[in-house]
Design a protein around this motif. Structure first.
Motif, PDB file in Angstrom:
ATOM      1  N   ALA A   1      30.026  46.709  40.949  1.00  0.00           N
ATOM      2  CA  ALA A   1      30.893  47.414  39.998  1.00  0.00           C
ATOM      3  C   ALA A   1      32.272  46.766  39.947  1.00  0.00           C
ATOM      4  CB  ALA A   1      31.002  48.886  40.378  1.00  0.00           C
ATOM      5  N   ASP A   2      32.793  46.370  41.117  1.00  0.00           N
ATOM      6  CA  ASP A   2      34.106  45.715  41.156  1.00  0.00           C
ATOM      7  C   ASP A   2      34.068  44.365  40.438  1.00  0.00           C
ATOM      8  OD1 ASP A   2      35.120  47.823  42.566  1.00  0.00           O
ATOM      9  OD2 ASP A   2      35.002  46.839  44.529  1.00  0.00           O
ATOM     10  N   LEU A   3      32.972  43.604  40.638  1.00  0.00           N
ATOM     11  CA  LEU A   3      32.854  42.301  39.983  1.00  0.00           C
ATOM     12  C   LEU A   3      32.811  42.449  38.462  1.00  0.00           C
ATOM     13  CD1 LEU A   3      30.294  40.270  42.152  1.00  0.00           C
ATOM     14  CD2 LEU A   3      32.775  40.057  42.070  1.00  0.00           C
ATOM     15  N   ILE A   4      32.077  43.460  37.994  1.00  0.00           N
ATOM     16  CA  ILE A   4      31.994  43.686  36.544  1.00  0.00           C
ATOM     17  C   ILE A   4      33.356  44.106  35.991  1.00  0.00           C
ATOM     18  CG2 ILE A   4      30.940  45.115  34.743  1.00  0.00           C
ATOM     19  CD1 ILE A   4      28.427  45.234  36.554  1.00  0.00           C
ATOM     20  N   GLU A   5      34.045  44.991  36.708  1.00  0.00           N
ATOM     21  CA  GLU A   5      35.371  45.438  36.267  1.00  0.00           C
ATOM     22  C   GLU A   5      36.341  44.259  36.203  1.00  0.00           C
ATOM     23  OE1 GLU A   5      36.096  48.138  35.005  1.00  0.00           O
ATOM     24  OE2 GLU A   5      34.918  49.773  35.840  1.00  0.00           O
ATOM     25  N   ASP A   6      36.295  43.371  37.204  1.00  0.00           N
ATOM     26  CA  ASP A   6      37.169  42.190  37.206  1.00  0.00           C
ATOM     27  C   ASP A   6      36.885  41.304  35.992  1.00  0.00           C
ATOM     28  OD1 ASP A   6      38.246  43.063  39.560  1.00  0.00           O
ATOM     29  OD2 ASP A   6      37.145  41.669  40.847  1.00  0.00           O
ATOM     30  N   THR A   7      35.601  41.164  35.648  1.00  0.00           N
ATOM     31  CA  THR A   7      35.218  40.344  34.493  1.00  0.00           C
ATOM     32  C   THR A   7      35.713  40.973  33.195  1.00  0.00           C
ATOM     33  OG1 THR A   7      33.209  39.705  35.705  1.00  0.00           O
ATOM     34  CG2 THR A   7      33.287  39.186  33.353  1.00  0.00           C
ATOM     35  N   LEU A   8      35.596  42.290  33.094  1.00  0.00           N
ATOM     36  CA  LEU A   8      36.045  42.988  31.885  1.00  0.00           C
ATOM     37  C   LEU A   8      37.558  42.876  31.702  1.00  0.00           C
ATOM     38  CD1 LEU A   8      33.813  46.198  32.079  1.00  0.00           C
ATOM     39  CD2 LEU A   8      33.604  44.319  30.437  1.00  0.00           C
ATOM     40  N   VAL A   9      38.294  42.852  32.820  1.00  0.00           N
ATOM     41  CA  VAL A   9      39.756  42.689  32.736  1.00  0.00           C
ATOM     42  C   VAL A   9      40.095  41.335  32.110  1.00  0.00           C
ATOM     43  CG1 VAL A   9      41.853  42.370  34.107  1.00  0.00           C
ATOM     44  CG2 VAL A   9      40.310  44.263  34.618  1.00  0.00           C
TER      45      VAL A   9
ATOM     46  N   LEU B   1      38.463  39.773  29.944  1.00  0.00           N
ATOM     47  CA  LEU B   1      38.096  39.756  28.520  1.00  0.00           C
ATOM     48  C   LEU B   1      38.691  40.932  27.754  1.00  0.00           C
ATOM     49  CD1 LEU B   1      34.322  38.858  29.012  1.00  0.00           C
ATOM     50  CD2 LEU B   1      36.094  37.336  28.125  1.00  0.00           C
ATOM     51  N   ASP B   2      39.642  41.613  28.361  1.00  0.00           N
ATOM     52  CA  ASP B   2      40.161  42.854  27.778  1.00  0.00           C
ATOM     53  C   ASP B   2      40.678  42.669  26.349  1.00  0.00           C
ATOM     54  OD1 ASP B   2      40.921  45.692  28.085  1.00  0.00           O
ATOM     55  OD2 ASP B   2      42.957  44.895  27.871  1.00  0.00           O
ATOM     56  N   LYS B   3      41.456  41.613  26.105  1.00  0.00           N
ATOM     57  CA  LYS B   3      42.023  41.391  24.770  1.00  0.00           C
ATOM     58  C   LYS B   3      40.937  41.109  23.739  1.00  0.00           C
ATOM     59  CE  LYS B   3      46.633  39.813  26.148  1.00  0.00           C
ATOM     60  NZ  LYS B   3      47.621  38.700  26.082  1.00  0.00           N
ATOM     61  N   GLN B   4      39.963  40.255  24.106  1.00  0.00           N
ATOM     62  CA  GLN B   4      38.880  39.934  23.166  1.00  0.00           C
ATOM     63  C   GLN B   4      38.033  41.162  22.861  1.00  0.00           C
ATOM     64  OE1 GLN B   4      39.846  38.133  25.858  1.00  0.00           O
ATOM     65  NE2 GLN B   4      38.895  36.090  25.827  1.00  0.00           N
ATOM     66  N   ILE B   5      37.779  41.973  23.890  1.00  0.00           N
ATOM     67  CA  ILE B   5      36.980  43.190  23.700  1.00  0.00           C
ATOM     68  C   ILE B   5      37.679  44.133  22.731  1.00  0.00           C
ATOM     69  CG2 ILE B   5      36.149  45.287  24.854  1.00  0.00           C
ATOM     70  CD1 ILE B   5      35.643  43.511  27.342  1.00  0.00           C
TER      71      ILE B   5
ATOM     72  N   LYS C   1      36.690  45.035  18.613  1.00  0.00           N
ATOM     73  CA  LYS C   1      36.275  46.429  18.432  1.00  0.00           C
ATOM     74  C   LYS C   1      34.948  46.720  19.143  1.00  0.00           C
ATOM     75  CE  LYS C   1      38.560  46.665  13.915  1.00  0.00           C
ATOM     76  NZ  LYS C   1      38.382  46.885  12.461  1.00  0.00           N
ATOM     77  N   ILE C   2      34.874  46.282  20.398  1.00  0.00           N
ATOM     78  CA  ILE C   2      33.680  46.505  21.212  1.00  0.00           C
ATOM     79  C   ILE C   2      33.918  47.713  22.118  1.00  0.00           C
ATOM     80  CG2 ILE C   2      32.067  45.516  22.877  1.00  0.00           C
ATOM     81  CD1 ILE C   2      32.117  44.026  20.211  1.00  0.00           C
ATOM     82  N   LYS C   3      33.004  48.657  22.069  1.00  0.00           N
ATOM     83  CA  LYS C   3      33.071  49.822  22.952  1.00  0.00           C
ATOM     84  C   LYS C   3      32.200  49.558  24.178  1.00  0.00           C
ATOM     85  CE  LYS C   3      32.182  54.804  23.183  1.00  0.00           C
ATOM     86  NZ  LYS C   3      31.635  55.987  22.455  1.00  0.00           N
ATOM     87  N   ILE C   4      32.807  49.603  25.354  1.00  0.00           N
ATOM     88  CA  ILE C   4      32.085  49.355  26.603  1.00  0.00           C
ATOM     89  C   ILE C   4      31.640  50.691  27.197  1.00  0.00           C
ATOM     90  CG2 ILE C   4      32.175  48.338  28.901  1.00  0.00           C
ATOM     91  CD1 ILE C   4      32.426  46.267  26.717  1.00  0.00           C
TER      92      ILE C   4
ATOM     93  N   ILE D   1      27.414  36.379  29.678  1.00  0.00           N
ATOM     94  CA  ILE D   1      26.591  37.389  29.006  1.00  0.00           C
ATOM     95  C   ILE D   1      27.451  38.285  28.111  1.00  0.00           C
ATOM     96  CG2 ILE D   1      25.143  39.430  29.391  1.00  0.00           C
ATOM     97  CD1 ILE D   1      24.131  37.985  31.947  1.00  0.00           C
ATOM     98  N   ILE D   2      28.613  38.688  28.609  1.00  0.00           N
ATOM     99  CA  ILE D   2      29.489  39.568  27.820  1.00  0.00           C
ATOM    100  C   ILE D   2      30.038  38.832  26.598  1.00  0.00           C
ATOM    101  CG2 ILE D   2      31.622  40.915  27.858  1.00  0.00           C
ATOM    102  CD1 ILE D   2      31.051  41.445  30.854  1.00  0.00           C
ATOM    103  N   VAL D   3      30.426  37.566  26.774  1.00  0.00           N
ATOM    104  CA  VAL D   3      30.919  36.771  25.636  1.00  0.00           C
ATOM    105  C   VAL D   3      29.823  36.609  24.590  1.00  0.00           C
ATOM    106  CG1 VAL D   3      31.665  34.462  24.929  1.00  0.00           C
ATOM    107  CG2 VAL D   3      32.722  35.557  26.914  1.00  0.00           C
TER     108      VAL D   3
END
Length: 370
Positions: free
Chosen positions: A213-221, A223-227, A231-234, A259-261
């Motif tokens: 969960a921590d690794l995924i959260e770090d990855t999302l941080v 990509l925060d601006k692109q997300i 207009k992507i809802k996580i 994968i997220i990109v």
């Protein structure tokens, strides 16, 4: 008592039902007089409904036997036959089979019945292909890695000189835009060489105990601006009972990032990306031998990370090439991202699978062992 058991049909039927291959006994009219449990499960019918049915009706949904039928050959020659064939399953995936037929003769030597054994060799075909492909890529990789290194050295010099040229050029100079375009292209080429070297000569993992969960959260941080701009809802589901795993943090974050990109690129007008982490029960996504219905037979435990988007999806003919090097379904990228992800997950003794439907979305499942 033992001899009575051996002479019992119930005993032999229990033996046949314990075999994973599909086994059928046919009469001279190609009618089924017996089918073991594996055959019943694959056809989705109990034995009572299969008895008396023509085999080609059940397997090929045809009123007549196929043109090249090994069962027919066995009846005509009185000799065992074997062959291989491929079917397209309802889920759109190909499955590969091996069939062997054996005659049962009467006292006069006439063929009275046929024993038909069908084995699923899909995993074997995949492993054989992967072995050949790995050997081919290893040879190409050594050659290409040397070329990539030779390209990278002058590229660094070109990049440095171009950067200095950009700094010395006035903002109003008409050449400014061309210089900045050149810098972007140099960076793109450098990124490609970097990815190629990672693919051709991957580094082994350096594991440490990680919370997924921590690794995924770090990855999302990252990509925060692109997300936000896309207009992507996580939608996240991280239960508390998921065990920590021994992983290379940087490599697994690279997998999640790719994968997220890819998911964002599949949703140019916005959409939803669901990310779920679950503790997998015994057997889920294990790489061991599977039975005829695709259920894993292993008792290994692991964790499944699921990424599910609502994007454009991938056509079936493209989906089967998704992990091939330099194959890119999207308009961007080098086509190495998912190949590198595949290698990283394999180096962690895991498995990555992609399911997709056009105009409905894509699901990526990653299984990692505990």
């Amino acid at each position: 008592m033992a001899q009575e058991a051996l002479n019992s049909w119930d005993f032999f039927r229990s033996v046949l039902d314990g075999i994973q291959d599909m086994i059928k006994i046919l009469d001279r009219d190609y009618k089924i007089i017996y089918a073991n449990r594996s055959a019943q499960e694959y056809l989705g019918k109990p034995l009572e409904e299969l008895i008396g049915r023509h085999c080609y009706q059940e397997y090929h949904q045809s009123p007549l036997p196929p043109e090249h039928c090994v069962t027919m050959d066995t009846y005509q020659t009185g000799a065992p036959q074997n062959s291989a064939f491929t079917t397209l399953e309802p889920d759109g995936l190909e499955r590969h089979w091996e069939i062997a037929t054996f005659p049962l003769k009467d006292d006069e030597g006439n063929v009275k019945y046929i024993i038909e054994i069908v084995k699923d060799i899909t995993e074997r075909k995949i492993l054989r292909y992967q072995l050949v492909e790995a050997e081919r890529l290893a040879s190409l990789g050594h050659l290409a890695a040397g070329i990539a290194h030779e390209l990278r050295n002058p590229l660094v010099a070109i990049g440095s000189i171009t950067q200095l040229l950009d700094e010395d050029t006035d903002e109003n100079d008409p050449r400014k835009g061309d210089i900045q375009t050149l810098i972007r292209e140099i960076k793109r080429l450098d990124k490609f060489i970097h990815e190629f070297l990672d693919f051709s000569a991957p580094k082994g993992p350096h594991p440490s105990l990680c919370d997924l969960a921590d690794l995924i959260e770090d990855t999302l941080v990252l990509l925060d601006k692109q997300i936000s701009s896309n207009k992507i809802k996580i939608i996240k589901k991280f239960p508390k009972n998921v065990p920590k795993l021994l992983l290379d943090k940087d490599q697994i974050k690279q997998v999640f990032l790719n994968i997220i990109v890819n998911a964002m690129e599949a949703m140019p007008d916005g959409g939803e990306l669901g990310i779920t982490v679950t503790a997998a029960p015994p057997g889920v996504y294990d790489q061991s031998t599977k039975d005829i219905k695709g259920k894993s037979l292993s008792s290994a435990k692991g964790v499944v990370i699921e990424f599910r988007d609502t994007g454009c999806g991938i056509p079936p003919d493209k989906l089967k090439k998704i992990f091939d090097p330099f194959f890119s379904y999207g308009k961007k990228g080098t086509g190495l991202g998912l190949s590198i992800c595949h290698k990283i997950v394999q180096s962690h003794l895991g498995r990555i699978e992609v399911e997709s439907r056009v105009n409905q979305g894509t699901r990526v499942n990653i299984w990692l062992p505990v």
